[in-house]
Design a protein around this motif. Structure first.
Motif, PDB file in Angstrom:
ATOM      1  N   CYS A 149       0.636  -1.408  -0.004  1.00  0.00           N
ATOM      2  CA  CYS A 149      -0.160   0.151   0.041  1.00  0.00           C
ATOM      3  C   CYS A 149       0.768   1.503  -0.118  1.00  0.00           C
ATOM      4  N   ALA A 150       0.427   2.383  -0.766  1.00  0.00           N
ATOM      5  CA  ALA A 150       1.260   3.514  -1.044  1.00  0.00           C
ATOM      6  C   ALA A 150       0.801   4.357   0.156  1.00  0.00           C
ATOM      7  N   PRO A 210      -8.622   1.938  -2.143  1.00  0.00           N
ATOM      8  CA  PRO A 210      -7.678   2.120  -3.406  1.00  0.00           C
ATOM      9  C   PRO A 210      -8.240   2.144  -4.512  1.00  0.00           C
TER      10      PRO A 210
HETATM   11 ZN   LIG Z   1      -3.405   1.751  -0.156  1.00  0.00          ZN
END
Ligand SMILES: [Zn+2]
Ligand SMILES: [Zn+2]
Ligand SMILES: [Zn+2]
Ligand SMILES: [Zn+2]
Lengths: 159, 159
Positions: free
Chosen positions: B97-98, B106
DNA sequence: TGGCGATTCGTTATAACATAACAGGACACG
DNA sequence: CGTGTCCTGTTATGTTATAACGAATCGCCA
């Protein structure tokens, strides 16, 4: 009679119409709606639900025809490639297009309770995706949009 | 230094920060970031790309550890379930995950040319999905949104 | 008429992705 | 201790999808 997969409708009519549209479209574009391809499309239309490739294979075999996975996947490649059916990535399954002939970027609703799938209006979604992507300087060719949740009748049943 | 997977950034920093966030989140919620789970997350962060479960397995084995598919899938179940990683349905692959820690739905951009994947802002998209679904009286729990196209640098290279 | 490419299909085998099932170890709690 | 819970190792299997090759068909044209 509506476009929503959650509503009841005149299914014989919906099926016949979709098949006719596929035939006309193929004739117009010079595509070959061969027996195999037509047969897979008929099954998807008749069942009117998301089906895995091997589910389709089982139906073909039950109809007394020997068939192997590549046969089904080839037919599906054709149908998906020309917009007569769609792949549901979340389910690894396929479904007949609810709006064949019309050019559209499909998006789907998947009821986690009853398993039904419906194509939903996607103009606003496509627009939102392109806007978000444009902000990152990204050009979108195609977007997979599959929403999972609960349909009206399943919510009613749960209450 | 940005959130886009298409830009260059201080990757050591991004990785260390994500790991720390995962540790803090687990501590706070009483989750166990075990060695296996942490290691799979480290690989995803280090590689900074979408990886299949068997790609991860190869890396684990290259590091000299015997591992089997269930080990990887269990770790991924944990990481995805708690928002430290996401599954890309279109690719049958996983990515760190960013924006760990932040609660978010997301959505992704997938460059068909270079294969890079970026998490994109999704507020507007989520809103559009819920609006479209609401029109069919459908309640959305979660939406898969994965846009395929071409990133800026690949468009530049093609020109 | 005969060759030729393009498209489709049958068939075998295999690749790629994912999970079932069960046993054992670590650890907290009483 | 005994016991329950969570995590892990391991074996085996299930599910989804494609590679590769050969044969049949058909339109095309020398
Ligand atoms: Zn994410
Ligand atoms: Zn459609
Ligand atoms: Zn339902
Ligand atoms: Zn790119």
């Amino acid at each position: 009679m509506t476009a929503s997969g959650f509503d009841t409708h005149d299914h014989g009519h919906c099926m016949a119409q979709a098949l006719q549209t596929a035939e006309e479209t193929c004739a117009r574009k010079g595509l070959q709606l061969t027996a195999q391809r037509r047969r897979v499309l008929e099954i998807l239309l008749r069942e009117h639900r998301a089906m895995g490739a091997y589910d389709l294979l089982d139906v073909l075999r039950a109809d007394g025809l020997g068939a192997q996975p590549p046969t089904v996947y080839r037919a599906l490649d054709f149908l998906v490639g020309h917009g007569f059916a769609h792949k549901l990535e979340r389910l690894n399954a396929f479904i007949a297009c609810a709006h064949p002939g019309e050019r559209h970027a499909p998006s789907f609703l998947i009821c986690k309770s009853c398993g039904l799938v419906a194509e939903m209006p996607s103009e606003g979604i496509s627009q939102a995706v392109m806007t978000a992507a444009g902000g990152l300087d990204f050009v979108v060719d195609r977007a997979v949009v599959e929403a999972e949740g609960t349909c009206r009748s399943c919510r009613g049943a749960a209450a």
